[in-house]
Scaffold this active site. Structure first.
Site, PDB file in Angstrom:
ATOM      1  N   ASN A  47       0.874  -1.180   0.000  1.00  0.00           N
ATOM      2  CA  ASN A  47       0.000   0.000   0.000  1.00  0.00           C
ATOM      3  C   ASN A  47       0.909   1.227   0.000  1.00  0.00           C
ATOM      4  O   ASN A  47       1.501   1.564   1.016  1.00  0.00           O
ATOM      5  CB  ASN A  47      -0.894  -0.026   1.249  1.00  0.00           C
ATOM      6  CG  ASN A  47      -1.708   1.252   1.401  1.00  0.00           C
ATOM      7  OD1 ASN A  47      -1.788   2.064   0.468  1.00  0.00           O
ATOM      8  ND2 ASN A  47      -2.312   1.448   2.563  1.00  0.00           N
ATOM      9  N   LYS A  83       0.164   4.261  -0.230  1.00  0.00           N
ATOM     10  CA  LYS A  83      -0.451   5.464   0.365  1.00  0.00           C
ATOM     11  C   LYS A  83      -0.220   6.661  -0.577  1.00  0.00           C
ATOM     12  O   LYS A  83      -0.226   6.484  -1.785  1.00  0.00           O
ATOM     13  CB  LYS A  83       0.090   5.689   1.779  1.00  0.00           C
ATOM     14  CG  LYS A  83      -0.044   4.416   2.635  1.00  0.00           C
ATOM     15  CD  LYS A  83       0.199   4.605   4.102  1.00  0.00           C
ATOM     16  CE  LYS A  83      -0.009   3.292   4.824  1.00  0.00           C
ATOM     17  NZ  LYS A  83       0.132   3.382   6.261  1.00  0.00           N
ATOM     18  N   HIS A 130      -9.347   1.666   5.230  1.00  0.00           N
ATOM     19  CA  HIS A 130      -8.045   1.763   5.892  1.00  0.00           C
ATOM     20  C   HIS A 130      -8.173   2.713   7.087  1.00  0.00           C
ATOM     21  O   HIS A 130      -8.942   3.682   7.032  1.00  0.00           O
ATOM     22  CB  HIS A 130      -6.995   2.291   4.899  1.00  0.00           C
ATOM     23  CG  HIS A 130      -5.608   2.180   5.435  1.00  0.00           C
ATOM     24  ND1 HIS A 130      -5.091   3.098   6.315  1.00  0.00           N
ATOM     25  CD2 HIS A 130      -4.642   1.244   5.249  1.00  0.00           C
ATOM     26  CE1 HIS A 130      -3.858   2.729   6.645  1.00  0.00           C
ATOM     27  NE2 HIS A 130      -3.556   1.606   6.002  1.00  0.00           N
ATOM     28  N   GLU A 164      -6.447   5.046   8.088  1.00  0.00           N
ATOM     29  CA  GLU A 164      -6.201   6.464   7.782  1.00  0.00           C
ATOM     30  C   GLU A 164      -7.449   7.113   7.177  1.00  0.00           C
ATOM     31  O   GLU A 164      -7.689   8.298   7.361  1.00  0.00           O
ATOM     32  CB  GLU A 164      -4.983   6.586   6.845  1.00  0.00           C
ATOM     33  CG  GLU A 164      -3.687   6.338   7.617  1.00  0.00           C
ATOM     34  CD  GLU A 164      -2.592   5.649   6.839  1.00  0.00           C
ATOM     35  OE1 GLU A 164      -2.639   5.644   5.606  1.00  0.00           O
ATOM     36  OE2 GLU A 164      -1.691   5.090   7.491  1.00  0.00           O
ATOM     37  N   GLU A 224      -5.052  -4.447  10.936  1.00  0.00           N
ATOM     38  CA  GLU A 224      -3.956  -3.499  11.108  1.00  0.00           C
ATOM     39  C   GLU A 224      -4.151  -2.727  12.409  1.00  0.00           C
ATOM     40  O   GLU A 224      -4.913  -1.741  12.435  1.00  0.00           O
ATOM     41  CB  GLU A 224      -3.920  -2.496   9.948  1.00  0.00           C
ATOM     42  CG  GLU A 224      -3.680  -3.126   8.599  1.00  0.00           C
ATOM     43  CD  GLU A 224      -3.132  -2.098   7.602  1.00  0.00           C
ATOM     44  OE1 GLU A 224      -2.034  -2.295   7.103  1.00  0.00           O
ATOM     45  OE2 GLU A 224      -3.821  -1.084   7.362  1.00  0.00           O
ATOM     46  N   GLY A 276       3.125   2.441  10.842  1.00  0.00           N
ATOM     47  CA  GLY A 276       4.114   3.500  10.644  1.00  0.00           C
ATOM     48  C   GLY A 276       4.883   3.878  11.903  1.00  0.00           C
ATOM     49  O   GLY A 276       5.561   4.900  11.941  1.00  0.00           O
ATOM     50  N   SER A 319       3.890  -1.993  10.380  1.00  0.00           N
ATOM     51  CA  SER A 319       5.347  -2.054  10.570  1.00  0.00           C
ATOM     52  C   SER A 319       5.968  -3.407  10.198  1.00  0.00           C
ATOM     53  O   SER A 319       6.930  -3.850  10.828  1.00  0.00           O
ATOM     54  CB  SER A 319       5.725  -1.669  11.999  1.00  0.00           C
ATOM     55  OG  SER A 319       5.396  -0.311  12.240  1.00  0.00           O
TER      56      SER A 319
HETATM   57  P1  13P Z   1       3.401   0.498   7.673  1.00  0.00           P
HETATM   58  O1  13P Z   1       3.859  -0.815   7.082  1.00  0.00           O
HETATM   59  O2  13P Z   1       4.163   1.667   7.165  1.00  0.00           O
HETATM   60  O3  13P Z   1       3.351   0.423   9.171  1.00  0.00           O
HETATM   61  O4  13P Z   1       1.903   0.739   7.178  1.00  0.00           O
HETATM   62  C1  13P Z   1       0.981  -0.272   7.345  1.00  0.00           C
HETATM   63  C2  13P Z   1      -0.255   0.077   6.602  1.00  0.00           C
HETATM   64  O5  13P Z   1      -0.990   0.972   7.006  1.00  0.00           O
HETATM   65  C3  13P Z   1      -0.525  -0.627   5.344  1.00  0.00           C
HETATM   66  O6  13P Z   1      -1.814  -0.379   4.884  1.00  0.00           O
END
Ligand code: 13P
Length: 251
Positions: free
Chosen positions: A9, A11, A95, A97, A167, A173, A213
């Protein structure tokens, strides 16, 4: 046996030229991989160019979001029809976010999930608890609500073909991964919800990904767990070298 799925992903990262450069490298480094499904989800702006590069490869394409209507006066939105047309087979939905910054509720996410199926896109339905919810011992309750409301009204066929991504928000992150045991516990719990909602057969079929992560050092311990069927990766999917390592975790 479910085929593991490794998803990048991206983003809100990569211009078109950066995306093309990435895909040209990745295509070569993973061209022999057949026992794991590979999916990248670039931003909308790069989908067309990336599809031209990946069309005849083992790399599948997905979108990071969609709107539930197929066309019309919805300024700034992208429909499932458009996403399918540009070469995607998957779409990430709900997601954390989007839940956090764009106030997407379980109801909205459920509408988007159903809309994805109308155009034969496979939704990747994301669920996850905040740190506070985990500390307050309500993580399992929160996840059960997100799963049940996200899947509301799906047919048995849709429920078994959808992909669920767990997640934990505190692991996204942050460099702080859920321990493989913690992740397994939640994945097993999600499968049990599936069993209650549908059947053991469907619960066994559904793929449940872990995200938060993931990196080349922790991927193998996570993926060894029986209820983890792949990964949804942010940061470590942005470099072809580290994403290749994740795809090859099983070797
Ligand atoms: P990270 O791997 O950067 O922690 O992000 C995970 C994520 O949100 C994937 O959709």
């Amino acid at each position: 046996m479910k085929k593991p799925l490794m998803v990048g992903n991206w983003k809100m990262n990569k211009t078109v030229s950066e995306a093309i450069e990435f895909v040209k490298i990745l295509k070569n480094t993973i061209s022999d991989v057949t026992d794991i499904e590979i999916l990248i989800c670039p931003p909308f702006t790069a989908l067309y160019a990336v599809n031209n590069e990946t069309r005849d490869s083992n790399i599948n394409l997905g979108a990071q979001n969609l709107f539930w209507e197929s066309n019309g006066a919805f300024t700034g939105e992208i429909s499932p029809t458009m996403i399918k047309d540009i070469g995607c087979s998957y779409a990430i939905i709900g997601h954390s976010e989007r839940r956090q910054y764009f106030t997407e509720t379980n109801k909205i996410i459920n509408k988007k999930t159903k809309a994805a199926f109308v155009t034969t896109l496979t939704p990747i339905l994301c669920v996850g608890e905040t740190l506070k919810e985990r500390e307050d011992n309500v993580a399992f309750k929160v996840i059960e609500k997100q799963v049940r409301e996200g899947l509301f009204g799906l047919t048995l066929e849709q429920a078994s073909s959808i992909v669920i991504a767990y997640e934990p928000i505190w692991a996204i992150g942050t460099g702080e991964t859920s321990s493989p045991e913690q992740a397994q516990e939640m994945h097993c719990f999600i499968r049990k919800i599936y069993e209650k909602m549908y059947s053991k057969n469907i619960a066994d079929k559904v793929r449940i990904l872990y995200g938060g992560s993931i990196n080349p050092n922790n991927v193998s311990d996570l993926m060894k767990k029986p209820d983890i069927n792949g990964g949804l990766v942010g940061g470590a999917s942005l470099e072809a070298e580290s994403f290749t390592k994740l795809i090859r975790y099983f070797k």
